[in-house]
Design an enzyme around this catalytic site. Structure first.
Site, PDB file in Angstrom:
ATOM      1  CB  THR A   1      31.434 -46.918  63.288  1.00 27.56           C
ATOM      2  OG1 THR A   1      32.371 -47.974  63.316  1.00 27.56           O
ATOM      3  CG2 THR A   1      32.007 -45.703  63.928  1.00 27.56           C
TER       4      THR A   1
ATOM      5  NE  ARG B   1      41.094 -52.298  61.251  1.00 29.15           N
ATOM      6  CZ  ARG B   1      40.038 -51.504  61.407  1.00 29.15           C
ATOM      7  NH1 ARG B   1      39.399 -51.458  62.563  1.00 29.15           N
ATOM      8  NH2 ARG B   1      39.626 -50.733  60.435  1.00 29.15           N
ATOM      9  CB  VAL B   2      44.941 -48.095  65.222  1.00 25.67           C
ATOM     10  CG1 VAL B   2      44.409 -46.685  65.458  1.00 25.67           C
ATOM     11  CG2 VAL B   2      45.873 -48.507  66.357  1.00 25.67           C
TER      12      VAL B   2
ATOM     13  CG  ASP C   1      38.032 -44.792  60.417  1.00 29.86           C
ATOM     14  OD1 ASP C   1      37.733 -45.984  60.587  1.00 29.86           O
ATOM     15  OD2 ASP C   1      37.184 -43.880  60.336  1.00 29.86           O
TER      16      ASP C   1
ATOM     17  N   GLY D   1      38.086 -48.658  57.851  1.00 30.37           N
ATOM     18  CA  GLY D   1      39.027 -47.717  58.455  1.00 30.37           C
ATOM     19  C   GLY D   1      40.280 -47.503  57.630  1.00 30.37           C
TER      20      GLY D   1
HETATM   21  N1  ASP Z   1      35.540 -47.344  60.517  1.00 32.32           N
HETATM   22  C1  ASP Z   1      35.414 -48.437  61.453  1.00 32.32           C
HETATM   23  C2  ASP Z   1      36.699 -49.209  61.469  1.00 32.32           C
HETATM   24  O1  ASP Z   1      37.280 -49.463  60.427  1.00 32.32           O
HETATM   25  C3  ASP Z   1      34.290 -49.373  61.146  1.00 32.32           C
HETATM   26  C4  ASP Z   1      32.971 -48.729  60.823  1.00 32.32           C
HETATM   27  O2  ASP Z   1      32.907 -47.555  60.518  1.00 32.32           O
HETATM   28  O3  ASP Z   1      31.954 -49.430  60.898  1.00 32.32           O
HETATM   29  O4  ASP Z   1      37.117 -49.624  62.519  1.00 32.32           O
END
Ligand code: ASP
Length: 297
Positions: free
Chosen positions: A157, A185-186, A188, A209
């Site tokens: 991310t 899916r949501v 974070d 997340g």
């Molecule tokens: N936090 C993000 C999620 O779980 C993934 C990531 O940070 O790479 O969707």
């Protein structure tokens, strides 16, 4: 106040690529942090975090915007959020499709009463606001998706936190999700667990997340700083709670006093910071050493 800015390219970045990809990510982060810092000199923190994240979304190397991974049903869904620390206002889009820069859609929502939109309705809003059709699927993403059918590959991310000349703080985070997830899916990233700011601190998270939500990581760190802890202590205390549940995450943060901090539960994160000295932060683990040395300087 000396303007400061720190960006990240995700938690799973380092572990997911070859040495060549890692170097390319570091080079990309260096170019983006330079541009974002230049921008911050004449713009507010909230404008700057949106701009920095849009540059990260435009870079195919990261799991956001055009680099977003394909989910388990073959679709790409994007989530992004911002938080203006000065106004203490959060906005975001969750699982939006077919836009290029979800962070800018989230930024538009700051001026509306309803500040977090999801799915098709978020996309309708984007179209009404003039955001054109954009399909982030590339051949490379498709090939990765096919590979993911056999093994899990993660990319990372993106996020940014900044403090501007007036001492205003802001945070922005954008993601294509964790990769190959269940539709709906949501993440974070468009919640206060993954992205939070107020007048005391701003934090952007990356990692799993579900783990980040389980400890309300960003909101908790900012609350601890608000209650008087230095940013570094607030981050480390919150990370120890994350580690206690065997969680995976990394954070970047800035406090109102200008303290900049990065930490992660595992050495899987790429990030970059622009500060007065030295000019451009070295990235990754060596950068972390320098950052820690610099705090309190
Ligand atoms: N936090 C993000 C999620 O779980 C993934 C990531 O940070 O790479 O969707």
């Amino acid at each position: 106040m000396e303007p400061k800015i720190i960006i990240h390219g995700g938690f799973f970045s380092e572990s997911s690529g070859t040495e060549e990809i890692k170097k390319a990510k570091q080079k990309a982060l260096t170019g983006i942090i330079e541009k974002a810092h230049q921008y911050l000199l004449s713009h507010s923190a909230i404008e700057s975090v949106a701009y920095a994240v849009s540059l990260l979304e435009d870079c195919d190397l990261f799991n956001a915007g055009i680099g977003s991974q394909i989910q388990s049903d073959g679709k790409i869904r994007l989530s992004a959020s911002l938080m203006d620390g000065e106004r203490q206002t959060f906005s975001g889009v969750i699982n939006i499709e077919e836009v290029k820069n979800p962070v800018y859609v989230a930024q538009k929502l700051l001026d509306f009463e309803d500040k977090v939109l999801s799915g098709a309705e978020a996309q309708d809003f984007a179209r009404k606001m003039g955001f054109g059709y954009f399909n982030p699927e590339t051949r490379q993403r498709k090939e990765e998706y096919i590979q993911k059918l056999e093994e899990s590959v993660r990319k990372g991310t993106v996020g940014c936190v900044a403090i501007d000349r007036e001492g205003r703080l802001a945070a922005a985070t954008s993601t294509g999700g964790k990769g190959f997830e269940m539709p709906g899916r949501v993440s974070d990233s468009a919640t206060v667990a993954g992205n939070f700011a107020n007048g005391h601190a701003a934090v952007s998270c990356t990692g799993v997340g579900e783990d980040i939500v389980n400890v309300a990581l960003a909101a908790k760190i900012v609350t601890r700083v608000t209650d008087g802890l230095p940013l570094r202590d607030a981050c480390e205390r919150s990370m120890s709670e994350l580690k206690a549940i065997d969680g995976f995450a990394g954070v970047i943060g800035i406090s109102a006093s200008g303290e900049v901090y990065h930490t992660d539960s595992h050495p899987y994160m790429v990030w970059a910071c622009f500060d007065q000295k030295p000019d451009v932060f070295p990235i990754s683990r060596t950068g972390k050493m320098w950052l820690q040395t610099f705090i309190g300087d």
